[in-house]
Design a protein around this motif. Sequence first.
Motif, mmCIF file in Angstrom:
data_model
loop_
_atom_site.group_PDB
_atom_site.id
_atom_site.type_symbol
_atom_site.label_atom_id
_atom_site.label_comp_id
_atom_site.label_asym_id
_atom_site.label_seq_id
_atom_site.Cartn_x
_atom_site.Cartn_y
_atom_site.Cartn_z
ATOM 1 N N LEU A 82 1.042 -1.213 0.132
ATOM 2 C CA LEU A 82 -0.101 -0.160 0.112
ATOM 3 C C LEU A 82 0.974 1.197 0.048
ATOM 4 N N HIS A 83 0.862 2.183 -1.083
ATOM 5 C CA HIS A 83 2.084 2.693 -1.192
ATOM 6 C C HIS A 83 1.165 4.397 -1.112
ATOM 7 N N ASN A 84 -0.170 4.338 -1.335
ATOM 8 C CA ASN A 84 -0.853 5.640 -1.122
ATOM 9 C C ASN A 84 -2.058 5.547 -0.350
ATOM 10 N N LYS A 85 -2.539 6.709 0.281
ATOM 11 C CA LYS A 85 -3.820 6.386 1.099
ATOM 12 C C LYS A 85 -5.080 6.705 0.319
ATOM 13 N N GLU A 86 -4.894 7.447 -0.889
ATOM 14 C CA GLU A 86 -5.995 7.478 -1.881
ATOM 15 C C GLU A 86 -5.555 7.745 -3.408
ATOM 16 N N PRO A 87 -6.478 7.267 -4.137
ATOM 17 C CA PRO A 87 -5.926 7.323 -5.751
ATOM 18 C C PRO A 87 -5.602 8.731 -6.089
ATOM 19 N N VAL A 143 -5.869 1.199 6.131
ATOM 20 C CA VAL A 143 -6.235 -0.102 5.799
ATOM 21 C C VAL A 143 -7.522 -0.338 6.671
ATOM 22 N N GLN A 144 -7.363 0.113 7.976
ATOM 23 C CA GLN A 144 -8.662 0.313 8.933
ATOM 24 C C GLN A 144 -9.860 0.691 8.293
ATOM 25 N N GLU A 145 -9.603 1.738 7.370
ATOM 26 C CA GLU A 145 -10.905 2.711 6.838
ATOM 27 C C GLU A 145 -11.198 1.800 5.625
ATOM 28 N N LEU A 146 -10.340 1.053 4.866
ATOM 29 C CA LEU A 146 -10.681 0.196 3.823
ATOM 30 C C LEU A 146 -11.659 -0.896 4.109
ATOM 31 N N THR A 147 -11.061 -1.863 5.160
ATOM 32 C CA THR A 147 -11.546 -3.157 5.627
ATOM 33 C C THR A 147 -11.079 -3.549 7.081
ATOM 34 N N HIS A 153 -5.039 -6.909 11.062
ATOM 35 C CA HIS A 153 -4.135 -7.768 11.441
ATOM 36 C C HIS A 153 -3.077 -8.195 10.718
ATOM 37 N N LYS A 154 -3.298 -8.350 9.424
ATOM 38 C CA LYS A 154 -2.192 -8.686 8.513
ATOM 39 C C LYS A 154 -1.639 -7.685 7.853
ATOM 40 N N THR A 155 -1.558 -6.367 8.374
ATOM 41 C CA THR A 155 -0.811 -5.389 8.006
ATOM 42 C C THR A 155 0.220 -4.867 8.706
ATOM 43 N N MET A 211 -10.520 -1.096 -6.144
ATOM 44 C CA MET A 211 -9.513 -1.840 -6.115
ATOM 45 C C MET A 211 -8.646 -2.038 -4.851
ATOM 46 N N MET A 212 -8.554 -1.025 -4.133
ATOM 47 C CA MET A 212 -7.847 -0.888 -2.810
ATOM 48 C C MET A 212 -8.564 -1.681 -1.825
ATOM 49 N N ARG A 213 -9.896 -1.576 -1.560
ATOM 50 C CA ARG A 213 -10.517 -2.546 -0.867
ATOM 51 C C ARG A 213 -10.614 -3.796 -1.274
ATOM 52 N N PHE A 214 -10.464 -4.198 -2.523
ATOM 53 C CA PHE A 214 -10.416 -5.466 -2.927
ATOM 54 C C PHE A 214 -9.264 -6.132 -2.595
ATOM 55 N N MET A 215 -7.977 -5.381 -2.818
ATOM 56 C CA MET A 215 -6.927 -5.916 -2.357
ATOM 57 C C MET A 215 -6.451 -6.076 -0.916
ATOM 58 N N ALA A 216 -7.214 -5.049 -0.091
ATOM 59 C CA ALA A 216 -7.081 -5.295 1.330
ATOM 60 C C ALA A 216 -7.748 -6.423 1.939
ATOM 61 N N HIS A 217 -9.112 -6.936 1.052
ATOM 62 C CA HIS A 217 -9.664 -7.931 1.692
ATOM 63 C C HIS A 217 -8.933 -9.264 1.147
ATOM 64 N N ILE A 218 -8.564 -9.218 -0.219
ATOM 65 C CA ILE A 218 -8.055 -10.745 -0.554
ATOM 66 C C ILE A 218 -6.720 -11.019 -0.249
#
Length: 339
Positions: free
Chosen positions: A96-101, A135-139, A144-146, A113-120
């Motif tokens: 994760l390099h940026n907090k927003e596109p 990441v907390q805001e995304l999902t 725990h995996k960050t 796509m960011m939410r998808f990647m955070a999830h999968i």
Amino acid sequence: MNVTVFPNLLASADNNNPYIQDFIQSLNQTENIKVINAPHKNPLKSLLYPKNQGDCFIFHWIETTPERPHGILQTITAILLIIYLRLIGKKIVWFLHNKEPHSPRYYKLEKGMMRFMAHISHLIITHSKEGIKVVQELTPKAVHKTVFMHHPTKNRMGIITPNPVKKYQLLIWGSISKYKGVLEFVRFVEEHPFKQPVSIMMIGKCGSSELAESITQHLPENITWLKESPSFDELKSYIDAAQFVLIPYLSGSVLSSGLLMDSLSYGAKVIGPDTGSFKDYASEKQLGVYVFNDLSEIESIIENAQNDKKEFDYPDFLNRNNWEAFAKQLIELINKKLN
């Protein structure tokens, strides 16, 4: 372990990023690790070949796929490919390099796509402590995996020039784009001249003719703009001649910054926004990083630093966080978290 890294672009391809080249090289120099996908002009297409599919897939900036040629089709392909890779047991690591596109046109799609990647993803790496909050805001389930890891860097200090002549108070360098805040800074200086004379050197090319024209229209007399891309050897002479490197990035989307780390690699004192890795390193006693919440604070930072007698230890920080150390730590983390 065989590793696949995205994007692995050909050296002559557009948007070639030295971070990726250093990343791949450092992994290949790590014991028992091999990056098996060769550079390709279309880095996503190259992942479709079975011979390029390793045990672990490491993705950088995959969320920016909508901006590429045939971006919507490539985005759909990327999503289906990553789901398939999960199903067949491949390990997925996302940086994760940026907090927003950065792209206003594809903002919602890239955010998705960011939410998808955070999830999968099995593992998420961020080069800023603030990335964990993102990441907390995304999902929330992905926190725990960050893991936070320092942005890798190099020690380019070499032989230190004793008491170099400072020709400018501020140096702005690097390619210029909207999110880097150069236009906003130039306009601010035009409207709010510094109380004391401040000489500013700006060196870097601008990919947008419209943005370049706007910057030129508002460029004050105390800012010199060289529309060049200096080599790293040339850059050292500019950094030696500046009291500070100024990185006026807009704080809305930036987490980590390769430009920050490259500046530190020369022993530069840096002024940047109070966000992401700038905020992290402002509290790092070995480094001279100063942060602002408003452009009006830059002048006082310059004035106060003239009386600052702090001693910094750049070489120790740079050597502890070089690419070799980073690659070893990353592989240890992957083996620990994913096996």
